[in-house]
Design an enzyme around this catalytic site. Structure first.
Site, PDB file in Angstrom:
ATOM      1  N   THR A 104      38.877  13.481 -75.684  1.00 54.00           N
ATOM      2  CA  THR A 104      38.959  11.910 -75.961  1.00 54.00           C
ATOM      3  C   THR A 104      38.134  11.211 -76.785  1.00 54.00           C
ATOM      4  OG1 THR A 104      37.231  11.924 -74.031  1.00 54.00           O
ATOM      5  CG2 THR A 104      39.248  11.791 -73.287  1.00 54.00           C
TER       6      THR A 104
ATOM      7  N   LEU B  43      30.883   7.058 -82.392  1.00 53.85           N
ATOM      8  CA  LEU B  43      29.796   7.354 -81.766  1.00 53.85           C
ATOM      9  C   LEU B  43      28.700   6.410 -81.548  1.00 53.85           C
ATOM     10  CD1 LEU B  43      29.485  10.969 -83.522  1.00 53.85           C
ATOM     11  CD2 LEU B  43      30.477  10.512 -81.171  1.00 53.85           C
TER      12      LEU B  43
ATOM     13  N   GLU C  44      38.224  16.740 -72.732  1.00 48.54           N
ATOM     14  CA  GLU C  44      39.465  16.581 -72.527  1.00 48.54           C
ATOM     15  C   GLU C  44      40.125  15.655 -74.016  1.00 48.54           C
ATOM     16  OE1 GLU C  44      41.854  16.878 -70.566  1.00 48.54           O
ATOM     17  OE2 GLU C  44      40.967  17.849 -68.884  1.00 48.54           O
TER      18      GLU C  44
ATOM     19  N   ALA D  41      35.848   7.771 -87.467  1.00 51.80           N
ATOM     20  CA  ALA D  41      35.761   6.455 -86.988  1.00 51.80           C
ATOM     21  C   ALA D  41      35.970   5.410 -87.786  1.00 51.80           C
ATOM     22  CB  ALA D  41      34.650   6.112 -86.373  1.00 51.80           C
TER      23      ALA D  41
ATOM     24  N   LYS E   7      50.018  19.938 -79.714  1.00 50.10           N
ATOM     25  CA  LYS E   7      49.440  20.328 -78.566  1.00 50.10           C
ATOM     26  C   LYS E   7      50.132  19.814 -77.422  1.00 50.10           C
ATOM     27  CE  LYS E   7      44.856  19.070 -76.471  1.00 50.10           C
ATOM     28  NZ  LYS E   7      43.782  18.308 -76.454  1.00 50.10           N
TER      29      LYS E   7
END
Length: 507
Positions: A348, A337, A346, A19, A80
């Site tokens: 994300t 977070l 998924e 982040a 991916k």
């Protein structure tokens, strides 16, 4: 005469990791005149849960001026095409959530509507996955870049993301950020000081007594939420009643062949296990509910289901599913977070970091920190987390499993009204509509998951106006073309070796 608000001069990012360095890399690429500093401590570990991404990560790379091949080589990345779901409907099933288009529309009707009708008539031969190139290519371990020169081919619309080593990704971004003028400050924060006039963060105090100020602070301190939570007291909304999992164990193992261009998530009795293949190793983890499974039992399940020899001991991660009530408070914006956590089912986690940074760019403040800008940021923050939450909760709610108390609770739990309405509509007629352009997941994503989990029963009655033979022929053509294109694509590992192979890691 009132003086106009002055531009900001200094941006201070608290916390590194994915982040922090994603924020630093993008802001320093866009803002050449700001002083940008990042505080991180080598004493504090990085969670680094997310190693898999969704296609929007390519937008981040473009905004930050990053060449994707350079990033792939630096982070031991693979490609991916989607996610392989194992055991989520009844414990023995398997379906694929692939990126990109599914087949071709028949007038205004999506391919899944025709497939649902053909299946009801007993005419379907192929699994639904066979009508999407992403799914079929992934099953065969194939990959190629999209080819816009063939607009009529499924290959023109191939969509993809990356699987990479999160720690190497942070290191790669740190190098870029420092090259763009970002100042890294090593040390541990022991106190946060607020100004007495507006209650803004004025500076942080380091363990060695230094102080670091800033006009705008970006809280990337992880679940500790030093600024947005501890200092400013913004409450946290707990979603554990919908998302039972609150712990994870992560462990790498040796790489095995074939090198698959997808992430696999396998349902277990009290959680699920991820498998993320990289060029140099495979990432694995077990996400589970501590109310239903002990840490030792979770570790045993994880280690028993690895493809190869583990390269480390399982590393524990504790979390609270939910979000911060406000991600922007006074002169602090929480990203990562510290803004919230949704399990990486998924992929994300990194995307929500990305959207947090992009929202900040779009609503970047001046010294007055205008209330409408802050309110709009928080409205979008709430929408994005709620949108992703509903999609993840759907994976647990739409299931036939009741083999453990964990799955029985999830199957019968009450879910948010926003999700209930969508599930009821799809169950009755196979219809699904995006309600807002800002929704992350496309109709194709919801369709694959809901059908894969066993919800697809009814279909749009307008499909009944089409002769059954016409539907079978149309679907057959899609499956044939998709199979031919997938067969002609190169092997995923061979493609990487030719175009973007990473150099060996230093010992």
């Amino acid at each position: 005469m009132t003086q106009p608000p002055r531009p900001l001069k200094t941006i201070t990012i608290v916390g590194g990791g994915t982040a922090g360095w994603m924020t630093a890399a993008l802001l320093s690429h866009v803002f050449k005149s700001y002083r940008i500093r990042l505080i991180e401590s080598d004493e504090i570990g990085i969670i680094g849960v997310g190693e898999a991404t969704i296609p929007a990560i390519r937008d981040y790379l473009a905004l930050a001026g990053i060449d994707q091949v350079e990033m792939i080589r630096a982070t031991q990345a693979t490609f991916k095409l989607g996610i392989d779901f194992v055991g989520w409907r009844d414990g023995t099933d398997r379906y694929f959530h692939g990126f990109g288009r599914i087949g071709q529309d028949f007038m205004w009707l999506h391919t899944h509507q025709l497939w649902l009708r053909a299946r009801a008539d007993g005419e379907v031969v192929e699994h639904f996955d066979h009508y999407a190139l992403n799914c079929l290519a992934a099953r065969q371990n194939k990959f190629a870049f999209p080819d816009p020169r063939q607009p009529q081919s499924p290959l023109s619309g191939l969509d993809y993301a990356f699987q990479f080593d999160a720690s190497l990704f942070a290191c790669f971004l740190r190098t870029r950020s420092e090259g763009q003028g970002v100042e890294r400050i090593e040390g541990r924060i022991v106190d946060v000081a607020l100004d007495g006039e507006r209650g803004h963060v004025s500076h942080v105090v380091m363990a060695d007594g230094r102080t670091v100020d800033g006009d705008l602070f970006v809280d990337c301190s992880g679940m500790r939420a030093l600024l947005i939570g501890d200092a400013l007291g913004v409450e946290y909304e707990d979603w554990n009643h919908w998302l039972l999992n609150d712990r994870a164990l992560a462990v790498p193992c040796e790489r095995v062949s074939p090198l698959t261009p997808y992430t696999r998530v396998t349902a277990h009795p009290h959680g699920w296990q991820w498998r993320i293949p990289l060029q140099h190793r495979t990432g694995n983890g077990h996400v589970y509910s501590s109310n239903h499974l002990s840490d030792d039992e979770a570790a045993a399940t994880l280690l028993a289901n690895l493809d190869a020899r583990p390269l480390a001991d399982p590393r524990p991660v504790r979390f609270r599913p939910g979000k911060r009530a406000r991600a922007w408070e006074k002169n602090v914006v929480a990203i990562g977070l510290s803004a919230g956590f949704l399990e990486p089912l998924e992929s994300t986690s990194i995307h929500l970091i990305q959207t947090g940074i992009v929202k900040l760019l779009g609503l970047f403040p001046h010294s007055a920190f205008a209330a409408p800008d802050v309110a709009e940021y928080n409205r979008q923050h709430d929408f994005e987390f709620t949108d992703v939450r509903d999609f993840i909760v759907a994976h647990y709610k739409v299931t036939e499993r009741e083999d453990t108390p964990y799955w029985a609770y999830l199957k019968h739990m009450a879910v948010p009204d926003s999700l209930t309405e969508r599930l009821e509509l799809f169950a009755s007629s196979g219809r699904f509509y995006k309600r807002a352009a800002q929704e992350l997941f496309r109709v194709e994503s919801w369709t694959q998951v809901l059908i894969g989990q066993g919800l697809g029963r009814g279909h749009d009655p307008l499909v009944d106006t089409i002769p059954g033979g016409t539907i079978a022929e149309f679907l057959g053509d899609i499956a044939e073309v998709t199979a031919d294109v997938a067969a002609a694509m190169p092997d995923h590992a061979a493609f990487i070796d030719r175009h973007c192979k990473a150099p060996p890691l230093a010992a």
